[in-house]
Design a protein around this motif. Structure first.
Motif, PDB file in Angstrom:
ATOM      1  N   LEU A 164       0.861  -1.186   0.000  1.00  0.00           N
ATOM      2  CA  LEU A 164       0.000   0.000   0.000  1.00  0.00           C
ATOM      3  C   LEU A 164       0.885   1.220   0.000  1.00  0.00           C
ATOM      4  O   LEU A 164       1.823   1.323   0.805  1.00  0.00           O
ATOM      5  CB  LEU A 164      -0.903   0.003   1.235  1.00  0.00           C
ATOM      6  CG  LEU A 164      -1.818   1.227   1.397  1.00  0.00           C
ATOM      7  CD1 LEU A 164      -2.832   1.291   0.256  1.00  0.00           C
ATOM      8  CD2 LEU A 164      -2.541   1.182   2.744  1.00  0.00           C
ATOM      9  N   MET A 165       0.580   2.171  -0.904  1.00  0.00           N
ATOM     10  CA  MET A 165       1.415   3.351  -1.068  1.00  0.00           C
ATOM     11  C   MET A 165       0.541   4.595  -1.114  1.00  0.00           C
ATOM     12  O   MET A 165      -0.458   4.639  -1.831  1.00  0.00           O
ATOM     13  CB  MET A 165       2.240   3.238  -2.370  1.00  0.00           C
ATOM     14  CG  MET A 165       3.044   1.963  -2.473  1.00  0.00           C
ATOM     15  SD  MET A 165       3.753   1.686  -4.118  1.00  0.00           S
ATOM     16  CE  MET A 165       4.733   3.162  -4.308  1.00  0.00           C
ATOM     17  N   GLY A 166       0.933   5.630  -0.343  1.00  0.00           N
ATOM     18  CA  GLY A 166       0.171   6.863  -0.363  1.00  0.00           C
ATOM     19  C   GLY A 166       1.017   8.051   0.051  1.00  0.00           C
ATOM     20  O   GLY A 166       2.003   7.912   0.775  1.00  0.00           O
ATOM     21  N   ALA A 191       4.414   8.228   2.339  1.00  0.00           N
ATOM     22  CA  ALA A 191       5.178   9.372   1.848  1.00  0.00           C
ATOM     23  C   ALA A 191       4.587  10.660   2.417  1.00  0.00           C
ATOM     24  O   ALA A 191       3.384  10.915   2.272  1.00  0.00           O
ATOM     25  CB  ALA A 191       5.153   9.411   0.316  1.00  0.00           C
ATOM     26  N   SER A 192       5.407  11.446   3.083  1.00  0.00           N
ATOM     27  CA  SER A 192       4.982  12.733   3.641  1.00  0.00           C
ATOM     28  C   SER A 192       3.652  12.628   4.383  1.00  0.00           C
ATOM     29  O   SER A 192       2.709  13.395   4.121  1.00  0.00           O
ATOM     30  CB  SER A 192       4.870  13.791   2.535  1.00  0.00           C
ATOM     31  OG  SER A 192       6.070  13.915   1.813  1.00  0.00           O
ATOM     32  N   PRO A 193       3.520  11.690   5.316  1.00  0.00           N
ATOM     33  CA  PRO A 193       2.226  11.503   5.982  1.00  0.00           C
ATOM     34  C   PRO A 193       1.834  12.721   6.816  1.00  0.00           C
ATOM     35  O   PRO A 193       2.663  13.338   7.477  1.00  0.00           O
ATOM     36  CB  PRO A 193       2.464  10.282   6.872  1.00  0.00           C
ATOM     37  CG  PRO A 193       3.936  10.282   7.138  1.00  0.00           C
ATOM     38  CD  PRO A 193       4.560  10.796   5.869  1.00  0.00           C
ATOM     39  N   SER A 194       0.554  13.043   6.792  1.00  0.00           N
ATOM     40  CA  SER A 194       0.032  14.218   7.507  1.00  0.00           C
ATOM     41  C   SER A 194      -0.174  13.874   8.983  1.00  0.00           C
ATOM     42  O   SER A 194      -1.312  13.800   9.481  1.00  0.00           O
ATOM     43  CB  SER A 194      -1.276  14.684   6.868  1.00  0.00           C
ATOM     44  OG  SER A 194      -1.081  14.992   5.500  1.00  0.00           O
ATOM     45  N   THR A 224       8.917   8.403   4.155  1.00  0.00           N
ATOM     46  CA  THR A 224       9.695   9.437   3.477  1.00  0.00           C
ATOM     47  C   THR A 224       9.104  10.811   3.747  1.00  0.00           C
ATOM     48  O   THR A 224       7.925  10.958   4.079  1.00  0.00           O
ATOM     49  CB  THR A 224       9.740   9.215   1.954  1.00  0.00           C
ATOM     50  OG1 THR A 224       8.452   9.499   1.393  1.00  0.00           O
ATOM     51  CG2 THR A 224      10.145   7.791   1.610  1.00  0.00           C
ATOM     52  N   VAL A 225       9.944  11.841   3.546  1.00  0.00           N
ATOM     53  CA  VAL A 225       9.507  13.230   3.682  1.00  0.00           C
ATOM     54  C   VAL A 225      10.464  14.103   2.891  1.00  0.00           C
ATOM     55  O   VAL A 225      11.653  13.781   2.764  1.00  0.00           O
ATOM     56  CB  VAL A 225       9.458  13.647   5.173  1.00  0.00           C
ATOM     57  CG1 VAL A 225      10.845  13.668   5.785  1.00  0.00           C
ATOM     58  CG2 VAL A 225       8.760  14.983   5.359  1.00  0.00           C
ATOM     59  N   GLY A 226       9.965  15.172   2.317  1.00  0.00           N
ATOM     60  CA  GLY A 226      10.819  16.103   1.597  1.00  0.00           C
ATOM     61  C   GLY A 226      11.603  16.986   2.548  1.00  0.00           C
ATOM     62  O   GLY A 226      11.108  17.370   3.611  1.00  0.00           O
ATOM     63  N   ALA A 227      12.830  17.312   2.178  1.00  0.00           N
ATOM     64  CA  ALA A 227      13.687  18.118   3.049  1.00  0.00           C
ATOM     65  C   ALA A 227      13.078  19.486   3.338  1.00  0.00           C
ATOM     66  O   ALA A 227      13.321  20.066   4.405  1.00  0.00           O
ATOM     67  CB  ALA A 227      15.068  18.281   2.417  1.00  0.00           C
ATOM     68  N   ALA A 292       9.123   9.763  -3.910  1.00  0.00           N
ATOM     69  CA  ALA A 292       8.837   8.810  -2.838  1.00  0.00           C
ATOM     70  C   ALA A 292       8.156   7.560  -3.366  1.00  0.00           C
ATOM     71  O   ALA A 292       8.470   6.437  -2.945  1.00  0.00           O
ATOM     72  CB  ALA A 292       7.970   9.483  -1.780  1.00  0.00           C
ATOM     73  N   LEU A 293       7.215   7.729  -4.291  1.00  0.00           N
ATOM     74  CA  LEU A 293       6.479   6.574  -4.787  1.00  0.00           C
ATOM     75  C   LEU A 293       7.362   5.674  -5.648  1.00  0.00           C
ATOM     76  O   LEU A 293       7.235   4.441  -5.604  1.00  0.00           O
ATOM     77  CB  LEU A 293       5.247   7.039  -5.552  1.00  0.00           C
ATOM     78  CG  LEU A 293       4.205   7.764  -4.688  1.00  0.00           C
ATOM     79  CD1 LEU A 293       3.045   8.244  -5.539  1.00  0.00           C
ATOM     80  CD2 LEU A 293       3.699   6.875  -3.562  1.00  0.00           C
TER      81      LEU A 293
END
Length: 310
Positions: A164-166, A191-194, A224-227, A292-293
């Motif tokens: 599962l990817m989001g 990816a970059s979860p809120s 993952t998260v963007g810098a 990320a994906l």
């Protein structure tokens, strides 16, 4: 030289001869309409490899926000398979989207991808309302009880190898599934979860997961998260609202929050989750998504995944 360039530019404006234009298609990709038992319509985008399936069936990656990411992700996956000289196994990609051509359907995804807040009066700590959010458990039921059986009925897939990817709210939903129904997937890409949503509502589910970690096979999580998700990107500092945006980024602590979450999950006794945490250099919240994906696909289908199963 100037005259030559001008003539060439003019030629580009001449309509192409031949039949009327048709929508572009790519091999092995299709779309199906699916209406849930609750009466909600979905666009289901599917990419099927041209290579024959392995004995147990293809692995399957389920991806959220299908309208926005399917074309890019499916084409990248197709070009990175071993038959094309890449390192990834062929897999079925199933991207869940919504009716219409907009890349993001905020009302629908806000309902589907957010867990219920701890107290309704707090609502979602954003412009959304409690009434339009909090449907993550119902959406997970749709995936497990309706979508997965439909995919298995039409394609040779391996139920033991699913991911599962989001991204953003999709990353939040991915963690919701990991914490509340970890056996649903073997690999999770958040990816970059809120994490900030509804004053950190996901923290309750994390705490319950850590207090009673699942037994059995270890789950894999790529976080993952963007810098530049916690501070303003230098290229955006000229925005008229730059100061307000910078304050919001600092308050949401996207980078620190994801890093702290990875550390907490890695420290759970018995290590029920194999956690990998990556900061994507130079990326903002929006630009981090495709990076990320793709990294998520590599985590699920690349050589490291094959070695882990041996």
């Amino acid at each position: 030289m100037l005259r030559t360039l001008a003539l060439a530019a003019a030629a580009l404006l001449v309509p192409l001869a031949g039949p009327a234009a048709e929508p572009a298609t790519l091999p092995g990709m299709e779309e199906r309409a699916l209406v849930s038992r609750e009466g909600l319509a979905y666009r289901i985008f599917i990419a099927v490899p041209q290579a024959p399936p392995p004995p147990n069936g293809y692995p399957v990656a389920y991806v959220l926000d299908g309208n926005a990411v399917f074309g890019t992700l499916a084409d990248l996956a197709r070009g990175q398979t071993r038959s094309q000289g890449g390192l990834m196994e062929p897999a079925v990609l199933v991207a869940i989207g919504y009716p219409g051509d907009a890349p993001i359907n905020m009302p629908r995804r806000a309902r589907d991808l957010t867990p219920a807040p701890a107290t309704p009066e707090k609502g979602a700590w954003t412009y959304l309302t409690p009434e339009g959010t909090g449907g993550a458990s119902a959406f997970l039921a749709f995936i497990e009880d309706e979508l997965k059986p439909a995919i298995a009925a039409h394609f040779p897939v391996d139920p033991a190898r699913q991911a599962l990817m989001g991204h953003s709210f999709g990353g939040l939903f991915t963690l919701h599934v990991l914490f509340t129904r970890p056996s649903a997937f073997g690999t999770y890409v958040a990816a970059s979860p809120s994490l900030w949503w509804a004053d950190g509502a996901i923290a309750r589910e994390e705490a319950a997961f850590a207090a009673h970690p699942p037994r059995g096979a270890q789950r894999r999580l790529l976080l993952t998260v963007g810098a530049y998700e916690q501070e303003l990107h230098p290229g955006l500092r000229t925005r008229a609202d730059a100061e307000a945006v910078a304050r919001k980024l600092a308050d949401r602590r996207m980078v620190d929050g994801a890093r702290d979450l990875a550390a907490r999950l890695a420290a759970i006794p018995g290590q029920p989750v194999d956690v990998a945490f990556t900061v994507l250099p130079g990326q903002t919240h929006g630009s981090a998504a495709p990076h990320a994906l793709l990294l998520g696909l590599e985590t699920f289908l690349g050589p490291a995944a094959s070695q882990a199963r041996q």
